[in-house]
Design an enzyme around this catalytic site. Structure first.
Site, short mmCIF file in Angstrom:
data_model
loop_
_atom_site.label_atom_id
_atom_site.label_comp_id
_atom_site.label_asym_id
_atom_site.label_seq_id
_atom_site.Cartn_x
_atom_site.Cartn_y
_atom_site.Cartn_z
N LYS A 79 -30.22 12.58 48.79
CA LYS A 79 -29.75 13.77 48.09
C LYS A 79 -30.60 14.96 48.52
O LYS A 79 -31.83 14.80 48.73
CB LYS A 79 -29.87 13.52 46.58
CG LYS A 79 -29.23 14.58 45.69
CD LYS A 79 -29.33 14.14 44.23
CE LYS A 79 -28.68 15.11 43.27
NZ LYS A 79 -28.69 14.62 41.89
N SER A 154 -24.34 14.68 39.55
CA SER A 154 -24.53 15.67 40.58
C SER A 154 -24.80 15.08 41.97
O SER A 154 -24.73 15.81 42.96
CB SER A 154 -25.71 16.57 40.20
OG SER A 154 -26.90 15.80 40.10
N SER A 178 -26.60 11.42 36.72
CA SER A 178 -26.14 11.87 38.04
C SER A 178 -26.07 10.81 39.12
O SER A 178 -25.62 11.10 40.23
CB SER A 178 -27.01 13.01 38.54
OG SER A 178 -26.56 14.20 37.96
N1 GLN Z 1 -24.26 16.00 34.55
C1 GLN Z 1 -25.51 16.19 33.86
C2 GLN Z 1 -25.90 17.63 33.88
O1 GLN Z 1 -25.18 18.42 34.43
C3 GLN Z 1 -26.56 15.31 34.46
C4 GLN Z 1 -27.19 15.88 35.67
C5 GLN Z 1 -28.16 14.97 36.33
O2 GLN Z 1 -28.32 13.80 35.96
N2 GLN Z 1 -28.86 15.52 37.28
O3 GLN Z 1 -26.91 17.97 33.33
#
Ligand code: GLN
Length: 485
Positions: A79, A154, A178
């Site tokens: 990532k 994400s 994510s």
């Molecule tokens: N979807 C969640 C957010 O937008 C989790 C993001 C993540 O785990 N980085 O905060």
């Protein structure tokens, strides 16, 4: 060689038997990216030269008959918020588009020394904020099961790369789901490790009391091997756990007896009307499969679940607002013009950050501001303790907790972009785990393990602190049972 069907152990055997070389494998992977990635958008940056160089070293190791580590020659994707020295790390944001990392993250250093071939940096929601990949400042990655749908986020690009065979394993990061959520949308295994199990040194921070680096793969054993390679104590991360070391062998050796002896809890707060029929059906079928192994199930209650999302959306933005303060365009990334100082900050941050980071920075500053701190931040910290206690109590009577990973399957592009709240709701089953610092894994249910089938559904297993081995063990047995039936 069919890239999508390769696993770490099959590659290891083939390399040793000289069925193909590490350079051939890397070249094929790079070729697949060149062929397919303009359509799917998994990668932001491909490391052609460095990847081939690492592969050549592995081939030399094999030629010399030296010991080949298991991860030797295995294509990994990272990532783009995980630092690799001399390479970009944009975190999916324009503000970091010209940044080059000056050191390797600890997880990357460990992968490199285990012989892994780092293929490139993957697409993501800006600063890991999002659940669909649509918040990437560059372009959106697409779900290989249906290109009109999001891959989840994400860690969108990491999930897409592994699904397509553009990498065997990938690292993502988890703050609120994510890795599990895109694993669930793309039909992969994704493990969110216990807080403190993997060093975050070299991970661009989002919300430090929640963040963890987390692996993705197509099989449970590959996730276990990736986790083994990158976990363990690191003095460079103050939250790293001192005496923890995970051994993938524990998963390999996880016996049928151990599986039969488990009691799995089904929390009634997670089986709600908002779950789609297809999701419920797949979860029921996974439960039935595990029951056929004589695993015991028990209804439990996690009564503070309904407050988890509100609690997360106070604590996370508070930490985001402080972590993202360092991106002013001076020390990292783009510098938009010169003086006066105030104006320069305004311009750099105004132009550099997209909508979602701005929304969260504002929210975070608000909940931390004088007069509101007690009402919001402090209150949320207390609720966080109650959520953690719910799990502690539940684990007195069960060994593992099983839930859907997400209430629905992958949704369509644009479906939730206009309404941030509905986007936030897709994390409702993943966020409590991060608040409690627990390990959790998402594995794909029976009917959607292959591309071209139905849309995937993820089954989530939540475990006791540092009990990743049990989660991976259950997932391994499930995987084996459905591949033979
Ligand atoms: N979807 C969640 C957010 O937008 C989790 C993001 C993540 O785990 N980085 O905060």
């Amino acid at each position: 060689m069919q890239l999508k069907d390769l696993s770490i152990s099959s590659i290891h055997t083939s390399l040793l038997k000289k069925e193909y070389s590490a350079v051939e494998l890397t070249t094929q992977t790079l070729h697949a990216i060149k062929e397919k990635d303009s359509e799917y958008g998994a990668y932001l940056h491909v490391m052609n030269e460095d990847a081939l160089k690492s592969a050549q070293e592995i081939d030399l190791t094999i030629a010399r008959n030296d010991d080949l580590p298991l991860l030797g020659g295995i294509p990994f994707a990272l990532k783009d918020n995980i630092l690799v020295v001399n390479h970009p790390a944009t975190a999916g944001s324009k503000i970091l588009k010209d940044y080059r990392a000056s050191y390797d993250a600890t997880a990357v250093r460990k992968l490199k020394s285990a012989g892994a071939v780092i293929i490139g940096k993957t697409n993501m929601d800006e600063f890991a904020m999002g659940s669909s990949g649509e918040n990437s400042a560059f372009f959106s990655a697409k779900n290989p099961h249906d290109v009109t749908r999001v891959p989840g986020g994400s860690s969108s690009g990491s999930a897409v790369a592994v699904t397509l065979g553009e990498a065997v394993c990938a690292l993502g990061s988890e703050t609120g789901g994510s890795v599990r959520q895109p694993a669930s949308f793309c039909g992969l295994v994704g493990l969110k490790p216990t807080y403190g199990a993997i060093s975050r040194y070299g991970l661009i921070a989002m919300a430090s009391s929640l963040d963890q680096i987390a692996p993705f793969a197509r099989t449970t054993m590959d996730v276990a091997l990736a986790f083994e390679a990158i976990s363990g104590y690191d003095s460079l991360d103050g939250t790293s756990k001192k005496d923890f070391k995970f051994h993938a062998k524990e998963v390999k050796d996880f016996s049928l007896d151990a599986l039969c002896g488990l009691t799995i809890g089904l929390p009634k707060e997670y089986f709600i009307p908002g779950i789609t029929k297809e999701t419920q059906k797949e979860i029921d079928s996974a439960i039935a499969t595990l029951k056929s192994f004589k695993v015991k199930f028990k209804e439990i209650s996690l009564p503070h679940t309904e407050y988890a999302l509100s609690c997360y959306y106070i604590i996370m933005p508070a930490e985001v607002s402080s972590n993202l303060a360092r991106f002013d365009g001076i020390r990292y990334g783009t510098r938009g013009g010169s003086a006066p100082l105030g104006e320069m900050y305004q311009r750099n941050r105004g132009e550099g950050f997209g909508k979602e980071p701005k929304r969260r920075i504002l929210l975070g500053n608000y909940v931390l501001s004088a007069g509101y701190y007690d009402a919001y931040y402090l209150q949320a910290q207390k609720v966080r303790s109650l959520i953690t206690e719910d799990f502690t109590k539940a684990f007195k009577s069960v060994d593992v907790i099983l839930t859907p990973t997400t209430p629905t399957q992958a949704f369509k592009f644009g479906e939730k972009m206009k309404d941030p709240l509905s986007m936030y709701l897709s994390d409702i089953f993943t966020v409590p785990v991060n608040l409690a610092g627990l390990p959790a894994l998402s594995f794909p249910s029976r009917s959607a393990r292959k591309l071209g089938g139905a849309l995937p559904v993820g089954v989530q297993l939540i475990g006791k602190h540092f009990d990743e081995a049990t989660l991976l063990g259950v997932s391994k047995w499930y995987e084996e049972s459905i591949s033979v039936s």
